[in-house]
Motif scaffolding. Structure first.
Motif, PDB file in Angstrom:
ATOM      1  N   THR A 101       0.826  -1.213   0.000  1.00 11.06           N
ATOM      2  CA  THR A 101       0.000   0.000   0.000  1.00 11.06           C
ATOM      3  C   THR A 101       0.863   1.267   0.000  1.00 11.06           C
ATOM      4  OG1 THR A 101      -0.317  -0.129   2.405  1.00 11.06           O
ATOM      5  CG2 THR A 101      -2.039  -1.093   1.032  1.00 11.06           C
ATOM      6  N   THR A 102       1.996   1.211   0.663  1.00 13.86           N
ATOM      7  CA  THR A 102       2.920   2.347   0.637  1.00 13.86           C
ATOM      8  C   THR A 102       3.462   2.558  -0.780  1.00 13.86           C
ATOM      9  OG1 THR A 102       3.539   1.989   2.935  1.00 13.86           O
ATOM     10  CG2 THR A 102       5.076   3.258   1.587  1.00 13.86           C
ATOM     11  N   GLN A 103       3.867   1.466  -1.431  1.00 15.24           N
ATOM     12  CA  GLN A 103       4.374   1.556  -2.806  1.00 15.24           C
ATOM     13  C   GLN A 103       3.302   2.089  -3.758  1.00 15.24           C
ATOM     14  OE1 GLN A 103       5.533  -2.569  -3.281  1.00 15.24           O
ATOM     15  NE2 GLN A 103       7.708  -2.047  -3.143  1.00 15.24           N
ATOM     16  N   LEU A 104       2.061   1.665  -3.537  1.00 16.07           N
ATOM     17  CA  LEU A 104       0.972   2.102  -4.422  1.00 16.07           C
ATOM     18  C   LEU A 104       0.710   3.595  -4.291  1.00 16.07           C
ATOM     19  CD1 LEU A 104      -1.526  -0.859  -4.080  1.00 16.07           C
ATOM     20  CD2 LEU A 104      -0.179  -0.211  -6.099  1.00 16.07           C
ATOM     21  N   ARG A 105       0.845   4.122  -3.112  1.00 20.12           N
ATOM     22  CA  ARG A 105       0.638   5.566  -2.924  1.00 20.12           C
ATOM     23  C   ARG A 105       1.686   6.366  -3.699  1.00 20.12           C
ATOM     24  NH1 ARG A 105      -1.142   3.552   2.168  1.00 20.12           N
ATOM     25  NH2 ARG A 105      -3.336   4.067   2.458  1.00 20.12           N
ATOM     26  N   HIS A 106       2.897   5.840  -3.792  1.00 21.04           N
ATOM     27  CA  HIS A 106       3.950   6.509  -4.564  1.00 21.04           C
ATOM     28  C   HIS A 106       3.707   6.344  -6.067  1.00 21.04           C
ATOM     29  CE1 HIS A 106       5.784   7.270  -0.834  1.00 21.04           C
ATOM     30  NE2 HIS A 106       6.663   6.297  -0.782  1.00 21.04           N
ATOM     31  N   LEU A 107       3.279   5.149  -6.472  1.00 17.36           N
ATOM     32  CA  LEU A 107       3.043   4.889  -7.896  1.00 17.36           C
ATOM     33  C   LEU A 107       1.872   5.719  -8.426  1.00 17.36           C
ATOM     34  CD1 LEU A 107       3.709   3.170 -10.428  1.00 17.36           C
ATOM     35  CD2 LEU A 107       1.978   1.550  -9.628  1.00 17.36           C
ATOM     36  N   ARG A 108       0.891   5.977  -7.581  1.00 17.63           N
ATOM     37  CA  ARG A 108      -0.329   6.660  -7.996  1.00 17.63           C
ATOM     38  C   ARG A 108      -0.045   7.962  -8.733  1.00 17.63           C
ATOM     39  NH1 ARG A 108      -3.810  10.381  -7.270  1.00 17.63           N
ATOM     40  NH2 ARG A 108      -6.052   9.995  -7.227  1.00 17.63           N
ATOM     41  N   ALA A 109       0.939   8.702  -8.276  1.00 19.37           N
ATOM     42  CA  ALA A 109       1.266   9.993  -8.891  1.00 19.37           C
ATOM     43  C   ALA A 109       1.930   9.844 -10.260  1.00 19.37           C
ATOM     44  CB  ALA A 109       2.173  10.793  -7.962  1.00 19.37           C
ATOM     45  N   GLU A 110       2.373   8.644 -10.580  1.00 18.59           N
ATOM     46  CA  GLU A 110       3.143   8.428 -11.807  1.00 18.59           C
ATOM     47  C   GLU A 110       2.359   7.729 -12.915  1.00 18.59           C
ATOM     48  OE1 GLU A 110       6.123   9.779 -11.949  1.00 18.59           O
ATOM     49  OE2 GLU A 110       5.957  10.361  -9.842  1.00 18.59           O
ATOM     50  N   ALA A 131      -5.765  -6.347 -10.470  1.00 13.91           N
ATOM     51  CA  ALA A 131      -5.938  -5.034 -11.099  1.00 13.91           C
ATOM     52  C   ALA A 131      -4.715  -4.165 -10.865  1.00 13.91           C
ATOM     53  CB  ALA A 131      -7.198  -4.357 -10.557  1.00 13.91           C
ATOM     54  N   ILE A 132      -4.204  -4.191  -9.643  1.00 10.10           N
ATOM     55  CA  ILE A 132      -3.011  -3.408  -9.300  1.00 10.10           C
ATOM     56  C   ILE A 132      -1.802  -3.888 -10.097  1.00 10.10           C
ATOM     57  CG2 ILE A 132      -1.343  -3.031  -7.416  1.00 10.10           C
ATOM     58  CD1 ILE A 132      -3.919  -1.265  -7.367  1.00 10.10           C
ATOM     59  N   ALA A 133      -1.670  -5.196 -10.253  1.00 11.06           N
ATOM     60  CA  ALA A 133      -0.553  -5.749 -11.029  1.00 11.06           C
ATOM     61  C   ALA A 133      -0.621  -5.251 -12.474  1.00 11.06           C
ATOM     62  CB  ALA A 133      -0.564  -7.269 -10.973  1.00 11.06           C
ATOM     63  N   GLY A 134      -1.843  -5.160 -13.006  1.00  7.12           N
ATOM     64  CA  GLY A 134      -2.000  -4.646 -14.365  1.00  7.12           C
ATOM     65  C   GLY A 134      -1.571  -3.197 -14.485  1.00  7.12           C
ATOM     66  N   VAL A 135      -1.965  -2.383 -13.533  1.00  9.60           N
ATOM     67  CA  VAL A 135      -1.567  -0.962 -13.540  1.00  9.60           C
ATOM     68  C   VAL A 135      -0.051  -0.855 -13.400  1.00  9.60           C
ATOM     69  CG1 VAL A 135      -1.697   1.215 -12.261  1.00  9.60           C
ATOM     70  CG2 VAL A 135      -3.775  -0.127 -12.643  1.00  9.60           C
ATOM     71  N   ALA A 136       0.515  -1.624 -12.481  1.00 18.93           N
ATOM     72  CA  ALA A 136       1.961  -1.570 -12.253  1.00 18.93           C
ATOM     73  C   ALA A 136       2.738  -2.028 -13.485  1.00 18.93           C
ATOM     74  CB  ALA A 136       2.333  -2.408 -11.040  1.00 18.93           C
ATOM     75  N   ALA A 137       2.215  -3.021 -14.187  1.00 17.74           N
ATOM     76  CA  ALA A 137       2.900  -3.535 -15.379  1.00 17.74           C
ATOM     77  C   ALA A 137       2.980  -2.461 -16.467  1.00 17.74           C
ATOM     78  CB  ALA A 137       2.188  -4.776 -15.898  1.00 17.74           C
ATOM     79  N   THR A 138       1.979  -1.597 -16.532  1.00 21.74           N
ATOM     80  CA  THR A 138       2.011  -0.542 -17.546  1.00 21.74           C
ATOM     81  C   THR A 138       2.984   0.570 -17.176  1.00 21.74           C
ATOM     82  OG1 THR A 138       0.193   0.724 -16.568  1.00 21.74           O
ATOM     83  CG2 THR A 138      -0.397  -0.985 -18.174  1.00 21.74           C
ATOM     84  N   ALA A 139       3.436   0.590 -15.929  1.00 26.12           N
ATOM     85  CA  ALA A 139       4.366   1.634 -15.480  1.00 26.12           C
ATOM     86  C   ALA A 139       5.825   1.261 -15.723  1.00 26.12           C
ATOM     87  CB  ALA A 139       4.138   1.931 -13.998  1.00 26.12           C
ATOM     88  N   LEU A 181       9.236   1.289 -13.085  1.00 28.63           N
ATOM     89  CA  LEU A 181       8.701   1.877 -11.861  1.00 28.63           C
ATOM     90  C   LEU A 181       7.714   0.934 -11.175  1.00 28.63           C
ATOM     91  CD1 LEU A 181       8.686   4.454 -10.144  1.00 28.63           C
ATOM     92  CD2 LEU A 181       6.823   5.283 -11.578  1.00 28.63           C
ATOM     93  N   GLY A 182       6.975   0.174 -11.965  1.00 30.53           N
ATOM     94  CA  GLY A 182       5.976  -0.735 -11.414  1.00 30.53           C
ATOM     95  C   GLY A 182       6.482  -2.133 -11.119  1.00 30.53           C
ATOM     96  N   ALA A 183       7.700  -2.454 -11.560  1.00 29.44           N
ATOM     97  CA  ALA A 183       8.228  -3.815 -11.372  1.00 29.44           C
ATOM     98  C   ALA A 183       8.240  -4.271  -9.913  1.00 29.44           C
ATOM     99  CB  ALA A 183       9.621  -3.926 -11.990  1.00 29.44           C
ATOM    100  N   PRO A 184       8.668  -3.442  -8.957  1.00 28.31           N
ATOM    101  CA  PRO A 184       8.637  -3.889  -7.560  1.00 28.31           C
ATOM    102  C   PRO A 184       7.213  -4.176  -7.064  1.00 28.31           C
ATOM    103  CG  PRO A 184       9.973  -1.899  -7.765  1.00 28.31           C
ATOM    104  CD  PRO A 184       9.304  -2.134  -9.080  1.00 28.31           C
TER     105      PRO A 184
END
Length: 115
Positions: free
Chosen positions: A44-53, A86-94, A97-100
């Motif tokens: 959840t901490t990582q997601l809050r950082h990814l959200r802005a990107e 769903a989160i994995a899908g969003v992270a994969a498109t990043a 940055l989304g790999a972790p």
């Protein structure tokens, strides 16, 4: 099937004031497994950082998933698994940055026995 017992949520057993076992908190593995709790908190901490990107749609997916992914959230396993996917899908498109986050999701899915 009369007499079958199914337990969802908290359960209290009372037997005429004797042999009481108290309240059983059926809140699922997120509340009991320290490794899972730690992994969910980190995610959840990582997601809050990814959200802005990410794109606005990606940010919306993160916003909708965060309450379900909170370590103390009491949700059905299928709901949590869908949010993780769903989160994995969003992270994969990043990209990098989304790999972790993809790795963290895979780890949590393994802890939940969903992978």
């Amino acid at each position: 099937m009369s007499g079958d017992n199914y337990y969802f949520g908290d359960s209290v057993t009372m037997k005429n004031g004797r042999e009481n076992i108290g309240m059983v908190k059926n809140t699922g593995p997120a509340a009991t497994d320290p490794e899972l709790r730690s992994a969910m908190t980190e995610l959840t901490t990582q997601l809050r950082h990814l959200r802005a990107e990410v794109s606005p749609l990606g940010a919306q997916t993160i916003d909708e998933s965060l309450p379900v992914l909170a370590p103390d959230a009491v949700v059905q396993p299928q709901v949590r698994t869908r949010a993780l996917m769903a989160i994995a899908g969003v992270a994969a498109t990043a990209g990098a940055l989304g790999a972790p986050i993809v790795e963290a999701v895979n780890r949590i899915l393994q802890l939940l026995g969903a992978q």
